[in-house]
Scaffold this active site. Structure first.
Site, mmCIF file in Angstrom:
data_model
loop_
_atom_site.group_PDB
_atom_site.id
_atom_site.type_symbol
_atom_site.label_atom_id
_atom_site.label_comp_id
_atom_site.label_asym_id
_atom_site.label_seq_id
_atom_site.Cartn_x
_atom_site.Cartn_y
_atom_site.Cartn_z
ATOM 1 N N ASP A 87 0.829 -1.202 0.000
ATOM 2 C CA ASP A 87 0.000 0.000 0.000
ATOM 3 C C ASP A 87 0.869 1.259 0.000
ATOM 4 O OD1 ASP A 87 -2.315 1.466 0.037
ATOM 5 O OD2 ASP A 87 -2.649 1.263 2.197
ATOM 6 N N GLY A 88 0.393 2.293 -0.667
ATOM 7 C CA GLY A 88 1.041 3.595 -0.577
ATOM 8 C C GLY A 88 1.748 4.068 -1.829
ATOM 9 N N GLY B 273 0.466 5.263 -4.598
ATOM 10 C CA GLY B 273 -0.129 6.516 -5.066
ATOM 11 C C GLY B 273 0.317 7.699 -4.219
ATOM 12 N N TRP C 43 3.053 7.855 -2.475
ATOM 13 C CA TRP C 43 4.483 8.045 -2.761
ATOM 14 C C TRP C 43 4.664 8.983 -3.949
ATOM 15 C CZ3 TRP C 43 7.775 7.208 -6.847
ATOM 16 C CH2 TRP C 43 9.145 7.107 -6.574
ATOM 17 N N ARG D 26 0.454 9.046 -10.678
ATOM 18 C CA ARG D 26 0.301 7.808 -9.921
ATOM 19 C C ARG D 26 1.052 6.646 -10.580
ATOM 20 N NH1 ARG D 26 -3.441 7.380 -5.919
ATOM 21 N NH2 ARG D 26 -3.818 5.177 -6.391
ATOM 22 N N GLU E 184 -11.551 -5.253 -5.392
ATOM 23 C CA GLU E 184 -12.113 -3.903 -5.262
ATOM 24 C C GLU E 184 -11.377 -2.871 -6.119
ATOM 25 O OE1 GLU E 184 -11.407 -5.805 -2.506
ATOM 26 O OE2 GLU E 184 -13.493 -6.391 -2.151
ATOM 27 N N ASN E 185 -10.209 -3.233 -6.627
ATOM 28 C CA ASN E 185 -9.427 -2.273 -7.415
ATOM 29 C C ASN E 185 -10.058 -1.931 -8.760
ATOM 30 O OD1 ASN E 185 -6.144 -3.432 -6.287
ATOM 31 N ND2 ASN E 185 -7.439 -1.776 -5.512
ATOM 32 N N GLU F 198 0.826 -13.213 12.682
ATOM 33 C CA GLU F 198 1.237 -11.964 13.308
ATOM 34 C C GLU F 198 0.974 -10.830 12.322
ATOM 35 O OE1 GLU F 198 2.410 -11.681 16.481
ATOM 36 O OE2 GLU F 198 1.903 -13.819 16.597
#
Length: 238
Positions: free
Chosen positions: A18-19, A21, A23, A31, A65-66, A205
């Site tokens: 994740d992240g 976009g 970035w 993007r 969902e993308n 974990e």
């Protein structure tokens, strides 16, 4: 007092990447630039995982969902997947990596489906670590389909209702054959599973890090594995 690292290495690590976009946005870039940098992170981290002795690495590359994203961004993501398969498949095969794909990737364009099938086939004779890529994957849909298959077996008289056990459900999941999931990492600071490996993560974990995915590297993975080594896994016991 710091808890010592036991040196334990997780057998199976899954990452919610994740992240990308954000970035790009922080650097005032499109993007696409973030997603392209994210592919480089995939290369770094998958190589590092193999070097660390991690048996299986599952990457959440494209969720069910993308599809809600703009068509242009989806096209960019598909293009990067094509490029990854063209550029990296030979290395994966030569490194004895087994390739798995989970999710309903057959919804993709026919040429991309053919590339994915070819990649899996070319790596099918390998016996080393597993790289599993989640494409058009959603854990709730996976569980629904597994439930339907078991219900059909009951209806057809193949099994009794009492035969539906956790092991029976796991056998119907797309991750069947992978080691038990030990560690889930999510980058970018978000703290949710986002419909990823919900059944498999029951006793995994969970580690949420602020690092944006394109900046996640060998050192970040090493830190995550060290944190795993400091966890005391009770599995409901003492």
């Amino acid at each position: 007092m710091a808890v010592p690292d036991t040196g334990a290495v997780p057998r199976h690590v899954a990452i919610i990447m994740d992240g990308s976009g954000r970035w790009a946005k922080r650097r005032m870039l499109p993007r696409f630039a973030g997603h392209k940098a994210g592919v480089e992170a995939v290369r770094r981290v998958s190589r590092a995982a193999r070097a660390m002795g991690i048996e299986a690495l599952t990457l959440y590359a494209f969720s069910s969902e993308n599809w809600r994203r703009p068509e242009s961004e989806i096209s960019d993501l598909m293009g990067l997947l094509r490029l990854f398969l063209r550029k990296d498949l030979a290395e994966l095969v030569s490194d004895n990596v087994r390739l798995r794909v989970i999710g309903d990737y057959r919804r993709f364009a026919p040429d991309l489906v053919a590339m994915i099938d070819d990649a899996v086939e070319r790596a099918s004779g390998n016996s080393g670590p597993i790289l599993a890529i989640a494409l058009n994957y959603g854990a709730q849909a996976e569980l629904v389909e597994a439930t339907k298959r078991l219900a059909m077996k009951v209806a057809g008289g193949e099994i009794a209702v009492d035969a539906i056990t956790p092991d029976a459900i796991e056998a119907e999941l797309q991750t069947n054959g992978l080691p038990p999931l030990d560690l889930v990492i999510r980058t970018s600071g978000e703290q949710r599973l986002s419909n990823f490996l919900l059944w498999q993560a029951a006793y995994a974990e969970l580690l949420f890090v602020d690092t944006l995915w394109p900046d996640f590297d060998e050192a970040a993975l090493s830190d995550a594995v060290a944190e795993f080594g400091r966890r005391h896994r009770r599995f409901g016991g003492l």
